[in-house]
Design an enzyme around this catalytic site. Structure first.
Site, mmCIF file in Angstrom:
data_model
loop_
_atom_site.group_PDB
_atom_site.id
_atom_site.type_symbol
_atom_site.label_atom_id
_atom_site.label_comp_id
_atom_site.label_asym_id
_atom_site.label_seq_id
_atom_site.Cartn_x
_atom_site.Cartn_y
_atom_site.Cartn_z
ATOM 1 N N GLY A 1 4.288 -0.763 1.434
ATOM 2 C CA GLY A 1 4.437 -1.932 2.302
ATOM 3 C C GLY A 1 3.162 -2.748 2.358
ATOM 4 O O GLY A 1 2.141 -2.381 1.769
ATOM 5 N N ASP B 1 5.789 -1.437 -7.235
ATOM 6 C CA ASP B 1 5.517 -2.234 -6.035
ATOM 7 C C ASP B 1 4.649 -3.443 -6.359
ATOM 8 O O ASP B 1 4.423 -4.283 -5.481
ATOM 9 C CB ASP B 1 4.855 -1.379 -4.946
ATOM 10 C CG ASP B 1 3.606 -0.676 -5.433
ATOM 11 O OD1 ASP B 1 3.708 0.103 -6.387
ATOM 12 O OD2 ASP B 1 2.526 -0.913 -4.872
ATOM 13 N N ASN B 2 4.173 -3.545 -7.594
ATOM 14 C CA ASN B 2 3.383 -4.708 -7.996
ATOM 15 C C ASN B 2 4.155 -5.601 -8.959
ATOM 16 O O ASN B 2 3.564 -6.452 -9.626
ATOM 17 C CB ASN B 2 2.065 -4.266 -8.638
ATOM 18 C CG ASN B 2 1.120 -3.616 -7.634
ATOM 19 O OD1 ASN B 2 1.245 -3.849 -6.438
ATOM 20 N ND2 ASN B 2 0.198 -2.806 -8.108
#
Ligand code: AMP
Ligand code: MG
Length: 504
Positions: free
Chosen positions: A99, A267-268
């Protein structure tokens, strides 16, 4: 009658018409919270080109009210600050919940750019390094000046290279110390993109068995950013196919300019196919296909030559997450099958342009493979090679000298150059036309680590002139800029000790 496109508006930061579309998603998608104020903020750098994308008047940069707003000390009217939740695979391993651990989305504002690129018509504005959030885990919610300057300059440099990317509006420094391997200066970078939703945002709901939330997120993304996909028989499959295609093409663009992201965790990975989350990235200098730019990447998972297949791996992770919505495994697989052809076609087109070749021919692959093998054997600087290749003249061997100088094994270079000339002659290539065409795709200036390092060290002593200078140069990477020749030079000896890692 056509309405005038993009009327020039120059707004004060307070007049940006903030909303927050992301905040309309269910409350478990994010946590509303304010940035944590910082002492004594000062402007380190700002991009007028980025400001223009949101109609912001660059004259604002000089205002204290601007600096306070983008330090996170003052809330801009209409913004609804929040931190978003997502999860992800890090270095190939499921990492669970991550997150926005140090990023805070302020909201979105009207976009100035063409609506084909961004159907939402709006751009999100996000602070990075703006304090603790519920997703900070072990982190301090802060970013250091070093990494903020790198993200700022590289975002704007990538945009100028024509590579899809989040943008950077500014960097604000603060006297607040931040502890990393040693004590460093803190900073806040302001980033902009139509959305910062990631592959990991989808994985989050998939791994939490929340098909309802997964569908809400997918519908939000389709309606806002991919409205044309609504017409597809299976819009979720179409979304996977489109994101797969964009990701494949993005990575082909990275390969063609020698860009290495360094941390291609899911997540990137942007759901829009943008380059996001700049950390330990690098531009290839002495060519080595196995080069690892991230000092924390011990296995070389994100080495230059690995990027294309990691991009594909990441699309598979997205496909897995979207499977409950897509339905049949075969349908997800069919969408993912688009990766390789999209990557190959894009890379081939880019390499042909880099070599100044107009039409593809059967044995071009061999010529290109031989070129990379030669670059590898001779540790040739990636950027200088392609730039100087454009100066080669078909009937003048003497024109090779600056290029030839990059090689240790000159006879091997001469043999390849002879083949290349032959190939150019086959299509009656004209030097005077090919040269500018090649120079318009082969940059002279890229953000070499040592250039960033010089700017960072000066900035740490409160001299921000080099950040501005680099920005100006990198905004025109294809221009000759003879007065800035030295910024196109090879790294000095001291730079061989530079290491960039995940610590930022
Ligand atoms: P990154 O490797 O920068 O993409 O970060 C991976 C995750 O760690 C993301 O969820 C980040 O928000 C979080 N993170 C990285 N650095 C920090 C920090 N200094 N404080 C809080 N969270 C962080
Ligand atoms: Mg990240």
């Amino acid at each position: 009658m056509n309405a005038p496109e993009n009327p020039v508006r120059r707004l004060a930061a307070d007049a940006l018409s903030f909303e927050n579309s992301y905040a309309s998603l269910p409350p478990d998608f994010y946590t509303r919270l304010r940035p944590t104020p910082v002492p004594d903020p000062c402007l380190v750098g700002a991009s007028a080109a980025a400001a223009q994308l949101i109609h912001l008047d660059p004259a604002e940069f000089a205002q204290d009210s601007f600096v306070q707003a983008f330090a996170g000390n003052r809330l801009l009217p209409g913004s609804i600050p929040l931190a978003a939740v997502y999860s992800g695979h890090q270095f190939g391993v499921w990492a669970g919940q991550l997150g926005d651990g140090r990023a805070i989305l302020l909201g979105d504002v009207p976009a100035a750019g063409p609506s084909e690129d961004n159907p939402s018509g709006r751009i999100e504005v996000q602070l990075k390094g703006s304090g603790l959030t519920p997703y900070s885990r072990m982190g301090d919610g802060r970013a250091v000046l070093r990494s903020s300057i790198r993200e700022f300059l590289c975002s704007e440099a990538m945009a100028a290279l024509g590579i899809p990317t989040s943008r950077a509006l500014c960097v604000v420094g603060t006297d607040m110390p931040v502890m990393r391997e040693s004590l460093e200066t803190g900073a806040i970078a302001t980033r902009m993109a139509p959305t910062f939703i990631r592959f990991g945002s989808f994985e989050h709901w998939f791994y939490n068995n929340r098909k309802d939330a997964l569908q809400t997120l997918a519908d939000y993304v389709i309606d806002r950013f991919y409205p044309a996909l609504r017409a597809a028989a299976n819009p979720y499959q179409a979304l996977l196919a489109e994101v797969t295609r964009r990701t494949a093409e993005l990575i082909a663009q990275w390969q063609a300019v020698g860009f290495m992201h360094g941390v291609m965790n899911t997540d990137n990975m942007s759901i829009l196919g943008l380059t996001i989350d700049y950390g330990p990235f690098g531009f290839m200098e002495a060519f080595d296909a196995r080069h690892i730019c991230n000092h924390s990447d011990y296995q070389g998972r994100y080495a230059y030559q690995m990027q294309p297949r990691i991009g594909q791996w990441n699309c598979f992770a997205l496909g897995q997450a979207l499977l409950p919505l897509i339905g049949e495994v075969e349908d997800a697989q069919a969408a993912l099958e688009g990766y390789k052809p999209a990557y190959d076609a894009k890379l081939e087109a880019l390499l042909h342009a880099k070599l100044g070749l107009r039409a593809a021919q059967a044995d071009d692959g061999a010529l290109i493979d031989a070129m990379f093998a030669l670059m590898q054997d001779n540790h040739v600087d990636f950027t200088q090679f392609f730039r100087r290749l454009g100066d080669l003249e078909v009937d003048n061997p003497a024109s090779d000298e600056p290029l030839r100088d990059l090689f240790i094994d000159r006879p091997a270079f001469d043999a390849w150059a002879a083949q290349y000339r032959q190939r150019l002659k086959q299509e009656n290539s004209v030097d005077a036309a090919r040269r500018p065409a090649m120079h318009s795709v082969n940059p002279k200036y890229v953000l070499r680590n040592y250039l960033a390092q010089v700017a960072i060290e000066k900035a740490q002593n409160k001299d921000f002139s080099e950040v501005d200078k680099l920005l100006t140069i990198l905004e025109k990477p294809f221009d000759e800029q003879p007065e800035n020749d030295r910024y196109a030079e090879l790294p000095p000896d001291w730079a061989s000790h530079l290491e960039v890692s995940c610590s930022s």
